[in-house]
Design an enzyme around this catalytic site. Structure first.
Site, PDB file in Angstrom:
ATOM      1  N   CYS A   1       1.504  37.981  12.545  1.00 24.90           N
ATOM      2  CA  CYS A   1       1.141  36.848  13.399  1.00 24.90           C
ATOM      3  C   CYS A   1       0.425  37.408  14.628  1.00 24.90           C
ATOM      4  O   CYS A   1      -0.028  38.548  14.602  1.00 24.90           O
ATOM      5  CB  CYS A   1       2.366  35.999  13.763  1.00 24.90           C
ATOM      6  SG  CYS A   1       3.566  36.774  14.871  1.00 24.90           S
TER       7      CYS A   1
ATOM      8  N   ASN B   1       3.778  39.134  17.261  1.00 23.43           N
ATOM      9  CA  ASN B   1       4.920  39.712  16.571  1.00 23.43           C
ATOM     10  C   ASN B   1       6.236  39.474  17.314  1.00 23.43           C
ATOM     11  O   ASN B   1       7.117  40.326  17.343  1.00 23.43           O
ATOM     12  CB  ASN B   1       4.689  41.208  16.326  1.00 23.43           C
ATOM     13  CG  ASN B   1       5.663  41.819  15.322  1.00 23.43           C
ATOM     14  OD1 ASN B   1       6.023  42.976  15.467  1.00 23.43           O
ATOM     15  ND2 ASN B   1       6.087  41.077  14.319  1.00 23.43           N
TER      16      ASN B   1
ATOM     17  N   CYS C   1       7.459  35.821  17.320  1.00 23.77           N
ATOM     18  CA  CYS C   1       7.964  34.527  16.848  1.00 23.77           C
ATOM     19  C   CYS C   1       7.907  34.429  15.326  1.00 23.77           C
ATOM     20  O   CYS C   1       8.923  34.550  14.649  1.00 23.77           O
ATOM     21  CB  CYS C   1       7.182  33.362  17.480  1.00 23.77           C
ATOM     22  SG  CYS C   1       7.402  33.204  19.269  1.00 23.77           S
ATOM     23  N   ARG C   2       6.731  34.202  14.791  1.00 22.43           N
ATOM     24  CA  ARG C   2       6.599  33.886  13.362  1.00 22.43           C
ATOM     25  C   ARG C   2       6.821  35.071  12.440  1.00 22.43           C
ATOM     26  O   ARG C   2       7.621  34.997  11.497  1.00 22.43           O
ATOM     27  CB  ARG C   2       5.233  33.253  13.106  1.00 22.43           C
ATOM     28  CG  ARG C   2       5.042  31.947  13.851  1.00 22.43           C
ATOM     29  CD  ARG C   2       3.628  31.457  13.778  1.00 22.43           C
ATOM     30  NE  ARG C   2       2.747  32.326  14.572  1.00 22.43           N
ATOM     31  CZ  ARG C   2       1.428  32.231  14.592  1.00 22.43           C
ATOM     32  NH1 ARG C   2       0.821  31.331  13.832  1.00 22.43           N
ATOM     33  NH2 ARG C   2       0.717  33.029  15.338  1.00 22.43           N
ATOM     34  N   SER C   3       6.096  36.157  12.643  1.00 22.15           N
ATOM     35  CA  SER C   3       6.210  37.273  11.694  1.00 22.15           C
ATOM     36  C   SER C   3       7.577  37.962  11.734  1.00 22.15           C
ATOM     37  O   SER C   3       8.092  38.327  10.668  1.00 22.15           O
ATOM     38  CB  SER C   3       5.062  38.272  11.855  1.00 22.15           C
ATOM     39  OG  SER C   3       4.994  38.798  13.158  1.00 22.15           O
TER      40      SER C   3
ATOM     41  N   ASP D   1       2.203  28.264  15.682  1.00 26.05           N
ATOM     42  CA  ASP D   1       2.792  29.145  16.683  1.00 26.05           C
ATOM     43  C   ASP D   1       3.665  28.304  17.615  1.00 26.05           C
ATOM     44  O   ASP D   1       3.157  27.451  18.336  1.00 26.05           O
ATOM     45  CB  ASP D   1       1.692  29.842  17.479  1.00 26.05           C
ATOM     46  CG  ASP D   1       2.223  30.957  18.357  1.00 26.05           C
ATOM     47  OD1 ASP D   1       3.453  31.008  18.599  1.00 26.05           O
ATOM     48  OD2 ASP D   1       1.413  31.783  18.812  1.00 26.05           O
TER      49      ASP D   1
END
Length: 154
Positions: A7, A10, A12-14, A123
């Site tokens: 993401c 690095n 939140c999402r990934s 995001d």
């Protein structure tokens, strides 16, 4: 097999995808066969733990992310990983720009595994807690499909 989730920062999402996938792989008996990691296309948060809101949302669903640390994706990752999955179109485009010439490592959108109408994992960084819950739901669905594709039970 080695999979890298990517993401922007690095945090939140990934890292959520890394934590969820690691747990689902272990449950499916694939934890020794498939390794996962995460990285960001940006360098703002290198060395930092996932966003506190991300950790809280994940912990409420039984995932622990506190031990992860942000890192930035690098050209060498294309030789190290067997599959690189971007959380959205912008990061996918950035990965393609970073890809070394002639490298054939598959790079794709993570949500292609859900078969749903959404392409991007949004995001949640600038939003409220509902955004982190939405991200978790999308990531869990994508990880279930990916685990099934890798030969485990969702």
């Amino acid at each position: 097999m080695r999979i890298l989730f990517v993401c922007l920062g690095n945090i939140c999402r990934s890292p959520t995808a890394e934590g969820v996938m690691r747990q689902k792989l272990a449950k499916a008996g694939l934890g020794q066969r498939v390794q996962v990691a995460s990285a960001g296309t940006g360098d703002w948060h290198v060395g930092k733990a996932p966003d506190t809101r991300t950790q809280v949302a994940a912990r409420q669903r039984g995932y622990e992310l506190a031990g992860q640390r942000a890192q930035q994706v690098k050209a060498a990752d294309f030789d190290h990983y067997d599959l690189i999955l971007a959380m959205d179109h912008a990061n996918l485009a950035q990965l393609e720009r970073l890809r070394p010439t002639a490298n054939q490592t598959p790079v794709a959108l993570f949500l292609r595994y859900t078969g749903g109408p959404v392409d991007d994992v949004p995001d949640p960084y600038y939003g409220g807690s509902q955004g982190f819950e939405q991200v978790l739901a999308l990531i869990e669905a994508g990880c279930d499909q990916l685990v099934a594709e890798l030969g485990g039970q969702p």
